[in-house]
Motif scaffolding. Structure first.
Motif, PDB file in Angstrom:
ATOM      1  N   MET A   6       9.124  -2.233  12.009  1.00 14.44           N
ATOM      2  CA  MET A   6       9.283  -2.778  10.685  1.00 14.44           C
ATOM      3  C   MET A   6       9.746  -2.113   9.564  1.00 14.44           C
ATOM      4  SD  MET A   6       7.078  -5.645  10.981  1.00 14.44           S
ATOM      5  CE  MET A   6       5.945  -6.375  11.906  1.00 14.44           C
ATOM      6  N   LEU A   7      10.521  -2.650   8.949  1.00 12.48           N
ATOM      7  CA  LEU A   7      11.446  -1.960   8.202  1.00 12.48           C
ATOM      8  C   LEU A   7      10.782  -2.293   6.478  1.00 12.48           C
ATOM      9  CD1 LEU A   7      14.939  -3.852   8.993  1.00 12.48           C
ATOM     10  CD2 LEU A   7      14.069  -1.499   9.581  1.00 12.48           C
ATOM     11  N   ASN A   8      11.160  -1.116   5.779  1.00  7.72           N
ATOM     12  CA  ASN A   8      10.553  -0.843   4.528  1.00  7.72           C
ATOM     13  C   ASN A   8      11.725  -0.974   3.480  1.00  7.72           C
ATOM     14  OD1 ASN A   8      11.776   1.685   4.660  1.00  7.72           O
ATOM     15  ND2 ASN A   8       9.864   2.715   4.763  1.00  7.72           N
ATOM     16  N   CYS A   9      11.840  -0.659   2.373  1.00 11.44           N
ATOM     17  CA  CYS A   9      12.789  -0.918   1.465  1.00 11.44           C
ATOM     18  C   CYS A   9      13.797   0.080   1.609  1.00 11.44           C
ATOM     19  CB  CYS A   9      12.135  -0.658  -0.030  1.00 11.44           C
ATOM     20  SG  CYS A   9      11.021  -1.858  -0.659  1.00 11.44           S
ATOM     21  N   ARG A  10      13.641   1.280   1.788  1.00 13.06           N
ATOM     22  CA  ARG A  10      14.776   2.268   2.237  1.00 13.06           C
ATOM     23  C   ARG A  10      15.566   1.919   3.281  1.00 13.06           C
ATOM     24  NH1 ARG A  10      13.988   8.567   1.206  1.00 13.06           N
ATOM     25  NH2 ARG A  10      15.913   8.868   0.754  1.00 13.06           N
ATOM     26  N   SER A  11      14.677   1.778   4.676  1.00 12.80           N
ATOM     27  CA  SER A  11      15.255   1.279   5.662  1.00 12.80           C
ATOM     28  C   SER A  11      16.130   0.052   5.926  1.00 12.80           C
ATOM     29  CB  SER A  11      14.499   1.401   6.984  1.00 12.80           C
ATOM     30  OG  SER A  11      13.337   0.432   6.811  1.00 12.80           O
ATOM     31  N   MET A  12      15.674  -1.029   5.109  1.00 14.63           N
ATOM     32  CA  MET A  12      16.441  -2.177   4.866  1.00 14.63           C
ATOM     33  C   MET A  12      17.751  -1.885   4.305  1.00 14.63           C
ATOM     34  SD  MET A  12      16.200  -5.504   5.507  1.00 14.63           S
ATOM     35  CE  MET A  12      14.274  -5.923   5.527  1.00 14.63           C
ATOM     36  N   ARG A  13      17.686  -1.095   3.030  1.00 14.44           N
ATOM     37  CA  ARG A  13      18.915  -0.921   2.554  1.00 14.44           C
ATOM     38  C   ARG A  13      19.858  -0.190   3.461  1.00 14.44           C
ATOM     39  NH1 ARG A  13      16.768   2.272  -1.605  1.00 14.44           N
ATOM     40  NH2 ARG A  13      16.094   0.227  -2.399  1.00 14.44           N
ATOM     41  N   LEU A  38      11.942 -11.878   7.957  1.00 13.68           N
ATOM     42  CA  LEU A  38      11.076 -13.396   8.174  1.00 13.68           C
ATOM     43  C   LEU A  38       9.930 -13.142   8.802  1.00 13.68           C
ATOM     44  CD1 LEU A  38      13.927 -15.654   9.321  1.00 13.68           C
ATOM     45  CD2 LEU A  38      12.812 -15.486   6.883  1.00 13.68           C
ATOM     46  N   LEU A  39       9.502 -11.876   9.234  1.00  9.58           N
ATOM     47  CA  LEU A  39       8.084 -11.734   9.806  1.00  9.58           C
ATOM     48  C   LEU A  39       7.102 -11.999   8.829  1.00  9.58           C
ATOM     49  CD1 LEU A  39       8.950  -9.069  12.278  1.00  9.58           C
ATOM     50  CD2 LEU A  39       8.821 -11.203  12.875  1.00  9.58           C
ATOM     51  N   PRO A  40       5.676 -12.258   9.408  1.00 14.20           N
ATOM     52  CA  PRO A  40       4.709 -12.322   8.490  1.00 14.20           C
ATOM     53  C   PRO A  40       4.375 -10.940   7.964  1.00 14.20           C
ATOM     54  CG  PRO A  40       4.150 -13.483  10.766  1.00 14.20           C
ATOM     55  CD  PRO A  40       5.527 -12.904  10.637  1.00 14.20           C
ATOM     56  N   ALA A  44       5.860  -9.578   5.875  1.00 18.75           N
ATOM     57  CA  ALA A  44       7.184  -8.777   5.160  1.00 18.75           C
ATOM     58  C   ALA A  44       7.195  -8.755   3.886  1.00 18.75           C
ATOM     59  CB  ALA A  44       8.272  -9.269   5.778  1.00 18.75           C
ATOM     60  N   ASP A  45       6.498  -9.851   3.217  1.00 17.65           N
ATOM     61  CA  ASP A  45       6.681  -9.886   1.824  1.00 17.65           C
ATOM     62  C   ASP A  45       5.863  -8.909   1.160  1.00 17.65           C
ATOM     63  OD1 ASP A  45       4.216 -11.064   2.758  1.00 17.65           O
ATOM     64  OD2 ASP A  45       3.996 -12.495   1.402  1.00 17.65           O
ATOM     65  N   GLN A  46       4.700  -8.347   1.854  1.00 18.86           N
ATOM     66  CA  GLN A  46       3.943  -7.099   1.169  1.00 18.86           C
ATOM     67  C   GLN A  46       4.722  -5.829   1.424  1.00 18.86           C
ATOM     68  OE1 GLN A  46       1.238  -8.702   3.940  1.00 18.86           O
ATOM     69  NE2 GLN A  46       0.351  -9.939   2.215  1.00 18.86           N
ATOM     70  N   ARG A  47       5.185  -5.811   2.383  1.00 15.61           N
ATOM     71  CA  ARG A  47       5.916  -4.630   2.791  1.00 15.61           C
ATOM     72  C   ARG A  47       7.167  -4.376   1.720  1.00 15.61           C
ATOM     73  NH1 ARG A  47       9.002  -4.586   7.154  1.00 15.61           N
ATOM     74  NH2 ARG A  47       8.438  -6.677   7.704  1.00 15.61           N
ATOM     75  N   LEU A  48       8.058  -5.564   1.537  1.00 17.48           N
ATOM     76  CA  LEU A  48       9.136  -5.520   0.770  1.00 17.48           C
ATOM     77  C   LEU A  48       8.796  -5.893  -0.743  1.00 17.48           C
ATOM     78  CD1 LEU A  48      11.485  -7.345   3.501  1.00 17.48           C
ATOM     79  CD2 LEU A  48      11.241  -4.753   2.896  1.00 17.48           C
ATOM     80  N   ASP A  49       7.464  -6.001  -1.293  1.00 12.52           N
ATOM     81  CA  ASP A  49       7.309  -6.477  -2.466  1.00 12.52           C
ATOM     82  C   ASP A  49       7.653  -5.493  -3.515  1.00 12.52           C
ATOM     83  OD1 ASP A  49       6.374  -8.372  -4.326  1.00 12.52           O
ATOM     84  OD2 ASP A  49       4.443  -7.435  -4.375  1.00 12.52           O
ATOM     85  N   GLY A  50       7.537  -4.280  -3.472  1.00  9.07           N
ATOM     86  CA  GLY A  50       8.076  -3.245  -4.250  1.00  9.07           C
ATOM     87  C   GLY A  50       9.307  -2.911  -4.459  1.00  9.07           C
ATOM     88  N   CYS A  51      10.347  -3.376  -3.604  1.00  9.57           N
ATOM     89  CA  CYS A  51      11.740  -3.324  -3.635  1.00  9.57           C
ATOM     90  C   CYS A  51      12.292  -3.318  -5.172  1.00  9.57           C
ATOM     91  CB  CYS A  51      12.439  -3.958  -2.507  1.00  9.57           C
ATOM     92  SG  CYS A  51      11.754  -3.401  -0.846  1.00  9.57           S
ATOM     93  N   GLN A  52      13.139  -2.588  -5.445  1.00  7.03           N
ATOM     94  CA  GLN A  52      13.913  -2.807  -6.474  1.00  7.03           C
ATOM     95  C   GLN A  52      15.203  -3.209  -6.247  1.00  7.03           C
ATOM     96  OE1 GLN A  52      13.790   0.862  -8.965  1.00  7.03           O
ATOM     97  NE2 GLN A  52      11.576   0.741  -9.052  1.00  7.03           N
TER      98      GLN A  52
END
Length: 73
Positions: A1-8, A60-62, A64-72
């Motif tokens: 599961m990716l977080n904001c930093r790893s997604m970037r 798209l995984l269930p 993910a919106d909570q994990r990526l919610d705080g991304c700027q």
């Protein structure tokens, strides 16, 4: 599961792979060993697309919106 930093990081790595593949494809046109460079360029472009698609599917995984919610962004 990716977080904001790893997604970037995944998106940046994907872009770098795509750019490297395109540049190597341009080199392949002028190089004498066209086949080797062309295959490497194709692999780089496909790897970039694969990395980006993994990030897309992860987003798209269930949950993910909570994990990526705080991304700027």
């Amino acid at each position: 599961m990716l977080n904001c930093r790893s997604m970037r990081v995944v998106v940046i790595v994907s872009g770098l792979l795509l750019a490297a593949g395109l540049l190597l494809g341009l080199v392949a046109v002028a190089a004498p060993l066209t086949m080797a460079y062309t295959q490497m360029a194709l692999m780089l472009v496909l790897a970039g697309a694969a990395v980006l698609s993994v990030a897309f599917v992860d987003a798209l995984l269930p949950g993910a919106d909570q994990r990526l919610d705080g991304c700027q962004h």
